[in-house]
Design a protein around this motif. Structure first.
Motif, PDB file in Angstrom:
ATOM      1  N   VAL A  64       0.865  -1.177   0.000  1.00 57.38           N
ATOM      2  CA  VAL A  64       0.000   0.000   0.000  1.00 57.38           C
ATOM      3  C   VAL A  64       0.903   1.229   0.000  1.00 57.38           C
ATOM      4  CG1 VAL A  64      -2.018  -1.020   1.133  1.00 57.38           C
ATOM      5  CG2 VAL A  64      -0.159  -0.095   2.530  1.00 57.38           C
ATOM      6  N   VAL A  65       0.330   2.378  -0.299  1.00 58.30           N
ATOM      7  CA  VAL A  65       1.106   3.625  -0.336  1.00 58.30           C
ATOM      8  C   VAL A  65       0.652   4.537   0.793  1.00 58.30           C
ATOM      9  CG1 VAL A  65       1.680   5.674  -1.694  1.00 58.30           C
ATOM     10  CG2 VAL A  65       1.391   3.456  -2.830  1.00 58.30           C
ATOM     11  N   GLN A  66       1.607   5.040   1.546  1.00 56.71           N
ATOM     12  CA  GLN A  66       1.291   5.958   2.636  1.00 56.71           C
ATOM     13  C   GLN A  66       1.403   7.394   2.143  1.00 56.71           C
ATOM     14  OE1 GLN A  66       2.807   6.979   7.210  1.00 56.71           O
ATOM     15  NE2 GLN A  66       3.303   5.040   6.259  1.00 56.71           N
ATOM     16  N   VAL A  67       0.383   8.183   2.421  1.00 55.19           N
ATOM     17  CA  VAL A  67       0.390   9.601   2.036  1.00 55.19           C
ATOM     18  C   VAL A  67       0.156  10.449   3.282  1.00 55.19           C
ATOM     19  CG1 VAL A  67      -0.375   9.238  -0.331  1.00 55.19           C
ATOM     20  CG2 VAL A  67      -2.074   9.466   1.464  1.00 55.19           C
ATOM     21  N   GLU A  68       0.707  11.658   3.272  1.00 54.49           N
ATOM     22  CA  GLU A  68       0.569  12.560   4.412  1.00 54.49           C
ATOM     23  C   GLU A  68      -0.047  13.874   3.969  1.00 54.49           C
ATOM     24  OE1 GLU A  68       4.377  13.038   6.214  1.00 54.49           O
ATOM     25  OE2 GLU A  68       4.384  11.027   7.110  1.00 54.49           O
ATOM     26  N   PHE A  69      -0.866  14.440   4.817  1.00 55.88           N
ATOM     27  CA  PHE A  69      -1.456  15.748   4.558  1.00 55.88           C
ATOM     28  C   PHE A  69      -0.337  16.779   4.628  1.00 55.88           C
ATOM     29  CE2 PHE A  69      -3.881  19.568   5.211  1.00 55.88           C
ATOM     30  CZ  PHE A  69      -5.074  19.333   4.537  1.00 55.88           C
ATOM     31  N   PRO A  70      -0.188  17.642   3.600  1.00 58.80           N
ATOM     32  CA  PRO A  70       0.912  18.616   3.568  1.00 58.80           C
ATOM     33  C   PRO A  70       0.971  19.476   4.827  1.00 58.80           C
ATOM     34  CG  PRO A  70      -0.234  18.576   1.467  1.00 58.80           C
ATOM     35  CD  PRO A  70      -1.051  17.731   2.414  1.00 58.80           C
ATOM     36  N   GLY A  71       2.136  19.473   5.444  1.00 59.42           N
ATOM     37  CA  GLY A  71       2.349  20.293   6.629  1.00 59.42           C
ATOM     38  C   GLY A  71       1.828  19.689   7.910  1.00 59.42           C
ATOM     39  N   VAL A  72       1.145  18.540   7.811  1.00 59.88           N
ATOM     40  CA  VAL A  72       0.601  17.891   9.016  1.00 59.88           C
ATOM     41  C   VAL A  72       0.992  16.407   8.968  1.00 59.88           C
ATOM     42  CG1 VAL A  72      -1.439  17.535  10.460  1.00 59.88           C
ATOM     43  CG2 VAL A  72      -1.367  19.461   8.857  1.00 59.88           C
ATOM     44  N   PRO A  73       2.229  16.069   9.325  1.00 56.46           N
ATOM     45  CA  PRO A  73       2.687  14.683   9.222  1.00 56.46           C
ATOM     46  C   PRO A  73       1.890  13.713  10.093  1.00 56.46           C
ATOM     47  CG  PRO A  73       4.266  16.052  10.436  1.00 56.46           C
ATOM     48  CD  PRO A  73       3.285  16.969   9.820  1.00 56.46           C
ATOM     49  N   GLU A  74       1.242  14.255  11.131  1.00 55.91           N
ATOM     50  CA  GLU A  74       0.442  13.378  11.991  1.00 55.91           C
ATOM     51  C   GLU A  74      -0.812  12.874  11.274  1.00 55.91           C
ATOM     52  OE1 GLU A  74       1.241  16.493  12.768  1.00 55.91           O
ATOM     53  OE2 GLU A  74       2.875  16.205  14.216  1.00 55.91           O
ATOM     54  N   LYS A  75      -1.230  13.608  10.221  1.00 58.43           N
ATOM     55  CA  LYS A  75      -2.420  13.222   9.467  1.00 58.43           C
ATOM     56  C   LYS A  75      -1.978  12.416   8.257  1.00 58.43           C
ATOM     57  CE  LYS A  75      -6.737  15.090   7.610  1.00 58.43           C
ATOM     58  NZ  LYS A  75      -7.539  16.319   7.380  1.00 58.43           N
ATOM     59  N   ALA A  76      -1.978  11.093   8.415  1.00 60.90           N
ATOM     60  CA  ALA A  76      -1.492  10.210   7.363  1.00 60.90           C
ATOM     61  C   ALA A  76      -2.543   9.171   7.027  1.00 60.90           C
ATOM     62  CB  ALA A  76      -0.190   9.540   7.786  1.00 60.90           C
ATOM     63  N   GLY A  77      -2.478   8.677   5.802  1.00 61.34           N
ATOM     64  CA  GLY A  77      -3.436   7.665   5.371  1.00 61.34           C
ATOM     65  C   GLY A  77      -2.811   6.738   4.347  1.00 61.34           C
ATOM     66  N   LEU A  78      -3.588   5.744   3.916  1.00 59.67           N
ATOM     67  CA  LEU A  78      -3.111   4.745   2.976  1.00 59.67           C
ATOM     68  C   LEU A  78      -4.010   4.682   1.758  1.00 59.67           C
ATOM     69  CD1 LEU A  78      -2.384   1.853   5.520  1.00 59.67           C
ATOM     70  CD2 LEU A  78      -0.743   3.499   4.602  1.00 59.67           C
ATOM     71  N   VAL A  79      -3.404   4.429   0.606  1.00 60.80           N
ATOM     72  CA  VAL A  79      -4.146   4.225  -0.642  1.00 60.80           C
ATOM     73  C   VAL A  79      -3.570   2.990  -1.321  1.00 60.80           C
ATOM     74  CG1 VAL A  79      -4.635   6.691  -0.920  1.00 60.80           C
ATOM     75  CG2 VAL A  79      -2.609   5.694  -2.001  1.00 60.80           C
ATOM     76  N   PRO A  80      -4.325   2.362  -2.237  1.00 59.98           N
ATOM     77  CA  PRO A  80      -3.800   1.193  -2.957  1.00 59.98           C
ATOM     78  C   PRO A  80      -2.590   1.549  -3.820  1.00 59.98           C
ATOM     79  CG  PRO A  80      -6.185   1.339  -3.170  1.00 59.98           C
ATOM     80  CD  PRO A  80      -5.730   2.636  -2.576  1.00 59.98           C
ATOM     81  N   LEU A  81      -1.813   0.552  -4.179  1.00 62.03           N
ATOM     82  CA  LEU A  81      -0.624   0.780  -5.001  1.00 62.03           C
ATOM     83  C   LEU A  81      -0.978   1.374  -6.354  1.00 62.03           C
ATOM     84  CD1 LEU A  81       1.632  -2.383  -4.414  1.00 62.03           C
ATOM     85  CD2 LEU A  81       2.134  -0.018  -3.775  1.00 62.03           C
ATOM     86  N   ASP A  82      -2.123   0.959  -6.920  1.00 62.00           N
ATOM     87  CA  ASP A  82      -2.479   1.426  -8.259  1.00 62.00           C
ATOM     88  C   ASP A  82      -3.354   2.677  -8.238  1.00 62.00           C
ATOM     89  OD1 ASP A  82      -4.750   0.322  -7.206  1.00 62.00           O
ATOM     90  OD2 ASP A  82      -5.233  -0.929  -8.951  1.00 62.00           O
ATOM     91  N   ALA A  83      -3.499   3.298  -7.084  1.00 60.11           N
ATOM     92  CA  ALA A  83      -4.350   4.490  -6.987  1.00 60.11           C
ATOM     93  C   ALA A  83      -3.726   5.660  -7.740  1.00 60.11           C
ATOM     94  CB  ALA A  83      -4.565   4.859  -5.527  1.00 60.11           C
ATOM     95  N   LYS A  84      -4.573   6.394  -8.453  1.00 56.37           N
ATOM     96  CA  LYS A  84      -4.132   7.607  -9.129  1.00 56.37           C
ATOM     97  C   LYS A  84      -4.433   8.794  -8.223  1.00 56.37           C
ATOM     98  CE  LYS A  84      -4.776   5.853 -13.835  1.00 56.37           C
ATOM     99  NZ  LYS A  84      -5.451   6.066 -15.141  1.00 56.37           N
ATOM    100  N   LEU A  85      -3.401   9.278  -7.578  1.00 55.08           N
ATOM    101  CA  LEU A  85      -3.585  10.364  -6.619  1.00 55.08           C
ATOM    102  C   LEU A  85      -3.799  11.698  -7.329  1.00 55.08           C
ATOM    103  CD1 LEU A  85      -0.846   9.356  -4.048  1.00 55.08           C
ATOM    104  CD2 LEU A  85      -3.309   9.368  -3.648  1.00 55.08           C
ATOM    105  N   PRO A  86      -4.654  12.560  -6.767  1.00 56.25           N
ATOM    106  CA  PRO A  86      -4.864  13.888  -7.361  1.00 56.25           C
ATOM    107  C   PRO A  86      -3.614  14.748  -7.212  1.00 56.25           C
ATOM    108  CG  PRO A  86      -5.974  13.711  -5.241  1.00 56.25           C
ATOM    109  CD  PRO A  86      -5.478  12.339  -5.566  1.00 56.25           C
ATOM    110  N   ALA A  87      -3.482  15.727  -8.096  1.00 53.71           N
ATOM    111  CA  ALA A  87      -2.325  16.626  -8.032  1.00 53.71           C
ATOM    112  C   ALA A  87      -2.279  17.330  -6.681  1.00 53.71           C
ATOM    113  CB  ALA A  87      -2.386  17.628  -9.179  1.00 53.71           C
ATOM    114  N   ASP A  88      -3.452  17.726  -6.188  1.00 47.40           N
ATOM    115  CA  ASP A  88      -3.550  18.342  -4.860  1.00 47.40           C
ATOM    116  C   ASP A  88      -3.813  17.220  -3.861  1.00 47.40           C
ATOM    117  OD1 ASP A  88      -3.997  19.766  -2.590  1.00 47.40           O
ATOM    118  OD2 ASP A  88      -5.831  20.761  -3.284  1.00 47.40           O
TER     119      ASP A  88
END
Length: 234
Positions: A64-88
């Protein structure tokens, strides 16, 4: 007792299922805080597999891929490997209602006609009562109006496409089709309930109070400002 490698396989399958289902249905990241709660509840001895904690474990685990909310490292989540993440990347943390582009709301049959794979030909018609009819292969008879869909009008999104992207691109295809045929979109909009909210709310309150005895009703305390609003609404 479950062997460590068997427990790890179960936890990994659990994580992938949760993250994939959440992404497919909301187009948003599955928050680590929520995942931690779910894992602790389902696997009380999870620390034997991830002694450094859940966040460190999934960061080193490539399923899985871990993503973090910009500027807030405590706010993190997971998305599938093949997920197409938005530019924002912040869009991956928004609620479904906030994340979906605002726009016209079409009848399901009309919307689906632009998002389903087309084997041969497809037609959208309005019958004599202005009902929407979608037909495959051949145009239907006895219709007031009929228009054809081409392959260029259809957009089939690959698995993992974020919901906001699905909505945006489908709206674009529909707008192009309507413009090409010079059709008013009002023919295909979903009919909304035009009953005033005040009336439905009032009916609901009356129904609730009708279930109470007079003694129980006398014990209901309504703040003065709310009472004045109710009186003014009559």
């Amino acid at each position: 007792m479950t062997a460590p490698h068997e427990l790890e396989e179960k936890i990994q399958a659990f994580i992938v299922e949760k993250v994939s289902y959440h992404w497919a249905n909301t187009g948003t990241a599955y928050l680590l805080s929520r995942l931690g709660y779910e894992i602790k509840r389902a696997f009380p001895n999870y620390l034997s597999v991830m002694p450094k904690g859940i966040k460190n474990y999934v960061r080193e685990w490539p399923s899985v891929v871990q993503v973090e909310f910009p500027g807030v490292p405590e706010k993190a989540g997971l998305v599938p490997l093949d997920a197409k993440l938005p530019a924002d990347i912040t869009a991956a943390f928004q609620s479904r209602s906030d994340n979906i582009s605002k726009g016209p709301v079409y009848e399901n049959a009309f919307w689906d006609a632009f998002t389903r794979k087309m084997e041969d030909k497809r037609y959208i018609s309005l019958d004599l009562d202005e009902n929407i009819v979608v037909s495959e292969k051949y145009p239907p008879d006895s219709m007031a109006k009929t228009w054809e869909l081409t392959d260029n009008d259809i957009i089939v999104h690959p698995p993992g496409t974020p919901i906001p992207e699905k909505v945006r691109t489908t709206h674009q295809k529909i707008d192009e089709w309507l413009s090409r045929h010079e059709i008013e979109r009002t023919h295909f909009l979903k009919v909304r309930n035009n009953h005033p909210l005040r009336s439905s709310s009032s009916s609901m309150l009356e129904a609730l109070f009708s279930r109470l005895s007079q003694e129980e009703q006398s014990r209901v305390v309504i703040p003065m400002d709310i009472l004045l609003k109710l009186i003014a609404a009559k």
